[in-house]
Design a protein around this motif. Structure first.
Motif, PDB file in Angstrom:
ATOM      1  N   THR A  78      17.263  29.034  74.832  1.00 21.88           N
ATOM      2  CA  THR A  78      16.886  29.638  73.553  1.00 21.88           C
ATOM      3  C   THR A  78      16.515  31.094  73.747  1.00 21.88           C
ATOM      4  OG1 THR A  78      16.044  27.520  72.714  1.00 21.88           O
ATOM      5  CG2 THR A  78      15.233  29.515  71.636  1.00 21.88           C
ATOM      6  N   GLN A  79      16.875  31.940  72.768  1.00 25.18           N
ATOM      7  CA  GLN A  79      16.457  33.339  72.766  1.00 25.18           C
ATOM      8  C   GLN A  79      15.544  33.599  71.578  1.00 25.18           C
ATOM      9  OE1 GLN A  79      19.073  36.621  73.220  1.00 25.18           O
ATOM     10  NE2 GLN A  79      20.062  35.846  75.080  1.00 25.18           N
ATOM     11  N   VAL A  80      14.478  34.358  71.839  1.00 26.16           N
ATOM     12  CA  VAL A  80      13.529  34.738  70.794  1.00 26.16           C
ATOM     13  C   VAL A  80      13.335  36.248  70.866  1.00 26.16           C
ATOM     14  CG1 VAL A  80      11.181  34.486  69.911  1.00 26.16           C
ATOM     15  CG2 VAL A  80      12.351  32.519  70.953  1.00 26.16           C
ATOM     16  N   LYS A  81      13.588  36.955  69.766  1.00 29.77           N
ATOM     17  CA  LYS A  81      13.404  38.409  69.751  1.00 29.77           C
ATOM     18  C   LYS A  81      11.930  38.756  69.897  1.00 29.77           C
ATOM     19  CE  LYS A  81      17.507  39.614  67.039  1.00 29.77           C
ATOM     20  NZ  LYS A  81      18.010  40.285  65.822  1.00 29.77           N
ATOM     21  N   ILE A  82      11.665  39.783  70.703  1.00 29.34           N
ATOM     22  CA  ILE A  82      10.276  40.191  70.938  1.00 29.34           C
ATOM     23  C   ILE A  82       9.753  40.994  69.752  1.00 29.34           C
ATOM     24  CG2 ILE A  82       8.735  41.511  72.441  1.00 29.34           C
ATOM     25  CD1 ILE A  82      10.693  40.900  74.733  1.00 29.34           C
ATOM     26  N   GLU A  83      10.522  41.991  69.313  1.00 29.48           N
ATOM     27  CA  GLU A  83      10.178  42.806  68.140  1.00 29.48           C
ATOM     28  C   GLU A  83       8.759  43.356  68.218  1.00 29.48           C
ATOM     29  OE1 GLU A  83      11.034  39.869  65.121  1.00 29.48           O
ATOM     30  OE2 GLU A  83      13.044  40.719  64.787  1.00 29.48           O
ATOM     31  N   ASN A  84       8.408  43.861  69.402  1.00 33.78           N
ATOM     32  CA  ASN A  84       7.104  44.488  69.654  1.00 33.78           C
ATOM     33  C   ASN A  84       5.923  43.522  69.595  1.00 33.78           C
ATOM     34  OD1 ASN A  84       7.399  47.446  70.165  1.00 33.78           O
ATOM     35  ND2 ASN A  84       8.538  47.316  68.231  1.00 33.78           N
ATOM     36  N   LYS A  85       6.181  42.231  69.497  1.00 34.60           N
ATOM     37  CA  LYS A  85       5.073  41.255  69.463  1.00 34.60           C
ATOM     38  C   LYS A  85       4.534  41.058  70.879  1.00 34.60           C
ATOM     39  CE  LYS A  85       7.349  37.842  67.478  1.00 34.60           C
ATOM     40  NZ  LYS A  85       8.642  38.374  67.065  1.00 34.60           N
ATOM     41  N   THR A  86       3.233  40.899  70.994  1.00 34.99           N
ATOM     42  CA  THR A  86       2.609  40.663  72.296  1.00 34.99           C
ATOM     43  C   THR A  86       2.251  39.195  72.501  1.00 34.99           C
ATOM     44  OG1 THR A  86       0.439  41.232  71.380  1.00 34.99           O
ATOM     45  CG2 THR A  86       1.688  43.009  72.447  1.00 34.99           C
ATOM     46  N   ASN A  87       2.517  38.375  71.481  1.00 35.86           N
ATOM     47  CA  ASN A  87       2.287  36.941  71.597  1.00 35.86           C
ATOM     48  C   ASN A  87       3.463  36.213  70.963  1.00 35.86           C
ATOM     49  OD1 ASN A  87       1.081  34.156  71.083  1.00 35.86           O
ATOM     50  ND2 ASN A  87      -0.595  35.163  72.183  1.00 35.86           N
ATOM     51  N   VAL A  88       4.124  35.357  71.729  1.00 34.77           N
ATOM     52  CA  VAL A  88       5.346  34.711  71.269  1.00 34.77           C
ATOM     53  C   VAL A  88       5.260  33.211  71.521  1.00 34.77           C
ATOM     54  CG1 VAL A  88       7.844  34.548  71.586  1.00 34.77           C
ATOM     55  CG2 VAL A  88       6.723  36.774  71.744  1.00 34.77           C
ATOM     56  N   ALA A  89       5.582  32.426  70.514  1.00 31.07           N
ATOM     57  CA  ALA A  89       5.653  30.975  70.653  1.00 31.07           C
ATOM     58  C   ALA A  89       7.115  30.563  70.678  1.00 31.07           C
ATOM     59  CB  ALA A  89       4.922  30.285  69.506  1.00 31.07           C
ATOM     60  N   VAL A  90       7.523  29.887  71.752  1.00 34.60           N
ATOM     61  CA  VAL A  90       8.915  29.481  71.926  1.00 34.60           C
ATOM     62  C   VAL A  90       9.017  27.967  71.782  1.00 34.60           C
ATOM     63  CG1 VAL A  90      10.903  29.491  73.471  1.00 34.60           C
ATOM     64  CG2 VAL A  90       9.276  31.406  73.516  1.00 34.60           C
ATOM     65  N   VAL A  91      10.016  27.521  71.004  1.00 38.36           N
ATOM     66  CA  VAL A  91      10.290  26.089  70.860  1.00 38.36           C
ATOM     67  C   VAL A  91      11.665  25.811  71.447  1.00 38.36           C
ATOM     68  CG1 VAL A  91      10.602  24.172  69.272  1.00 38.36           C
ATOM     69  CG2 VAL A  91       8.865  25.918  68.788  1.00 38.36           C
TER      70      VAL A  91
END
Length: 322
Positions: A78-91
């Motif tokens: 799976t790929q999740v765009k970061i978009e300048n976020k410093t906290n990311v939840a991946v499913v």
């Protein structure tokens, strides 16, 4: 031991290594909300990568304009765009079962590999007692020739600066030979080929990365750990272990020696400067100040009375890299 070359592994090409980075923290869960332990997390465009810990939690420096590419055994990548976020939840969505590595602690009685024979069963050997010819009951082997108490995740960087990743494999380090070993079933294993790998990172249970490389200045080990690496300096840790055999004996009054075989460890540290030569060192603040010619003074002062150990040297390396 049989050697299987890394051409059997999945090679993923990375993009340019230079980019602005931010610290991204996050979690990896499955569709039921359960943590996915030891998921591989990388910046999709650069050579920044890590593994989630046993709770599915990770921290990674990454390009804020990039995406996180996440994979794990039995799950769809799976790929999740970061978009300048410093906290990311991946499913991670479930995929067709592919199996996985069973802990050595639960299968060591079933291990059938020539590398583990000759009375050197992994992680302490046979727990049962054995009668030996010298007339005493031998106890279980103490210590281990392997650095980590169980298989752990890892990835390599090949000579072309591309990732070498196989999500079904787990790894360990052999302190006697200097081999990085891998398994995909927990019952048999082979060695990573140092002719194709520039460096290899193993992640212990607390999420600490242990980086290994083949060093021309330390010739008696296939891979040695790199605690610190900058354009000017390197500090290597060479982990050795030697099997000391049971030597129990008695004269009828006094009992001497040990009733058990034991792996005895001996760690040595080496500094490599601009001249490219390795010199054996001790981990002391006075030694570091002398070797780094003032470059380490600010960091050492900031640490106060903290003891110098492996983590101290890693943190020094991070400080010098800023």
């Amino acid at each position: 031991m049989k050697t299987i070359t890394t051409s059997l592994l999945l090679i993923i090409t990375s993009a340019a290594a230079f980019a602005q980075t931010i610290e991204v923290r996050g979690t990896v869960n499955n569709q039921k909300g359960q943590p996915v332990p030891y998921a591989f997390v990388r910046d999709a465009q650069h050579n920044y990568a890590t593994f989630a810990d046993s709770t599915g939690t990770f921290m990674l420096k990454a390009d804020p304009a990039s995406a996180l590419q996440v994979s794990a055994c039995n799950y769809k990548e799976t790929q999740v765009k970061i978009e300048n976020k410093t906290n990311v939840a991946v499913v991670l969505p479930a995929d067709a079962p592919q199996g996985g590595v069973v802990s050595l602690k639960s299968v060591k009685a079933e291990i059938n590999d020539e590398f583990l024979h000759r009375g050197q069963l992994m992680f302490g050997g046979d727990a049962s007692q054995q009668q030996v010819k010298s007339g005493f009951t031998q106890e279980a082997t103490r210590g281990s020739r392997y650095l980590f108490p169980d298989w752990i995740p890892g990835f390599g960087i090949n000579k072309g600066d591309s990732f070498v990743v196989e999500k079904s494999n787990m790894y360990n380090y052999d302190k006697i030979s200097g081999n990085i070993l891998y398994t995909n079933d927990g019952k048999s294993m082979a060695a990573v080929s140092n002719s194709q790998i520039k460096s290899f990172s193993l992640f212990d249970k607390r999420g600490q990365a242990h980086v290994y490389e083949s060093s021309p200045v330390i010739k008696d080990k296939l891979f040695v750990e790199v605690l610190l690496s900058t354009p000017k300096y390197k500090i290597y840790k060479k982990s050795d272990s030697k099997l000391s055999r049971a030597d129990f004996h008695t004269d009828g009054v006094l009992e001497m020696g040990h009733r058990y075989d034991e792996y005895v460890d001996n760690d040595r540290y080496y500094f490599v400067g601009a001249d490219g030569k390795a010199q054996s060192i001790s981990l002391k603040k006075s030694t570091l100040k002398k070797l780094f010619g003032g470059d380490a003074d600010a960091f050492i002062a900031s640490q106060g009375s903290k003891d110098v150990d492996d983590d101290y040297v890693r943190e020094l390396g991070n400080s010098l890299a800023k």
